[in-house]
Design an enzyme around this catalytic site. Structure first.
Site, PDB file in Angstrom:
ATOM      1  N   ASP A 221      -5.650  14.637  21.143  1.00  0.00           N
ATOM      2  CA  ASP A 221      -4.238  14.365  20.863  1.00  0.00           C
ATOM      3  C   ASP A 221      -3.883  14.671  19.420  1.00  0.00           C
ATOM      4  OD1 ASP A 221      -3.798  13.582  23.432  1.00  0.00           O
ATOM      5  OD2 ASP A 221      -3.600  11.443  23.001  1.00  0.00           O
TER       6      ASP A 221
ATOM      7  N   ASP B 146       0.814  -1.217   0.000  1.00  0.00           N
ATOM      8  CA  ASP B 146       0.000   0.000   0.000  1.00  0.00           C
ATOM      9  C   ASP B 146       0.846   1.264   0.000  1.00  0.00           C
ATOM     10  OD1 ASP B 146      -2.387  -1.401  -0.069  1.00  0.00           O
ATOM     11  OD2 ASP B 146      -2.568  -1.497   2.113  1.00  0.00           O
TER      12      ASP B 146
ATOM     13  N   GLU C 183      -5.247  10.105   4.120  1.00  0.00           N
ATOM     14  CA  GLU C 183      -5.589  11.037   5.187  1.00  0.00           C
ATOM     15  C   GLU C 183      -4.461  12.012   5.484  1.00  0.00           C
ATOM     16  OE1 GLU C 183      -3.120   8.280   6.354  1.00  0.00           O
ATOM     17  OE2 GLU C 183      -5.103   7.418   6.658  1.00  0.00           O
TER      18      GLU C 183
END
Length: 313
Positions: free
Chosen positions: A190, A86, A161
């Site tokens: 966070d 990937d 992302e």
């Protein structure tokens, strides 16, 4: 007398993970096979699509989006084969996106969530691609930009992302997020993830976000370990641009697709919007996303019946 038509030599590319011996060997074999069938072939490693990580003493490591294509890769290329996992696929998407080159992705890694076929199926897959027996599936990408003092500091294409998170040993972060023309929201966590549908099965899923089928035109915002029960994943239309203002006194770290990063200073802005470029994947059969979820992640498998209880004497 009419002039003889000039034969056009078809052109293909190969992008491979040069760390994996099997990918290197298969790339050479594939090149020789295509050349023997009259193709012009260009080769490149996936390293060119990895934009690099910055460091505190060198906070920017940046190559512009349109400068990542390898030599010989252009809009005349019929397809490019990608040999790797990937990570190599993500890098290859950056390298070819400006030229809309379809990608035949062959898994030589582990999970291979983004790959289409395996090495033992490559001969048949190659025949299908040469004979144009395939479909093209387009996946949305994001343009991610870091703005400092009204100037473009850093940019990258994103298929999965964008993540902004705190540095180790620092306190919780505050983010002010503007989505389109909606009122800004404040998130204490966070970190924060902005994910495409393709990325909904990656980091976003681990952080509690929903799975989104690839053809749905949305993005999602997912807080990482939020400080409020009210801070949950938000899904919104991908026509909405997103701007993140880090409301912190300490630098933060931004990572795009897990292989490109930049430090975010307190006064920086991170801007995202749907890219005009798309990732174009060759599908040798009709795309079946639920089958992929079942095979790779175990989603939707039938429940196994519990054994019948036995009364003890």
């Amino acid at each position: 007398m009419r002039p003889c038509p000039i034969a056009v030599v078809p052109k293909a590319g190969i992008i491979y993970n040069d760390v994996k011996p099997i990918a290197c060997r298969t790339a050479e074999e594939l090149r020789d096979k295509l050349i023997s069938r009259g193709w012009e072939v260009y080769m490149a490693t996936g390293v060119g699509g990895i934009l690099g990580y910055s460091s505190p003493d060198r906070p920017v490591c940046h190559t512009p989006i349109d400068h990542l294509n390898p030599p010989g890769f252009d809009s005349d290329m019929s397809f490019a084969a990608v040999l790797g996992g990937d990570g190599t696929v993500l890098s290859a998407c950056r390298q070819v996106a400006p030229y809309s080159i379809p990608l035949l992705t062959i898994n030589t890694g582990h999970m291979g969530f983004l790959t289409e076929t395996y090495l033992n199926q490559l001969p048949q897959a190659l025949d299908d691609v040469i004979d144009k027996r395939y479909e093209i599936e387009e996946r949305a990408m994001l343009t991610v930009q870091v703005i400092r003092e009204q100037s473009l500091l850093w940019e990258a294409l994103c298929l999965n992302e964008m993540v902004i998170h705190r540095e180790p040993l620092t306190s919780m972060c505050h983010f002010e997020v503007e989505i389109g023309k909606h009122a800004p929201v404040d998130i204490a966590a966070d970190g924060i993830i902005i994910s495409t549908p393709t990325g909904s099965t990656a980091y976003s899923l681990s952080a509690g976000g929903p799975v989104v089928t690839p053809n749905v035109p949305v993005l999602q915002l997912v807080p990482i370990c939020p400080h409020s029960l009210a801070s949950r994943a938000l899904v919104f239309a991908d026509i909405e641009p997103v701007t993140i203002f880090p409301a912190n006194s300490n630098p933060l770290v931004m990572v795009v697709d897990g292989n490109a990063g930049c430090y975010i200073m307190p006064d920086d802005q991170v801007r995202m919007q749907r890219s005009p470029y798309t990732a174009r994947f060759i599908r040798l059969g009709p795309p079946e996303f639920f089958r992929l979820l079942r095979e790779k992640l175990g989603w939707g498998l039938p429940h196994i019946a519990k054994p019948t209880s036995v009364e003890l004497p």
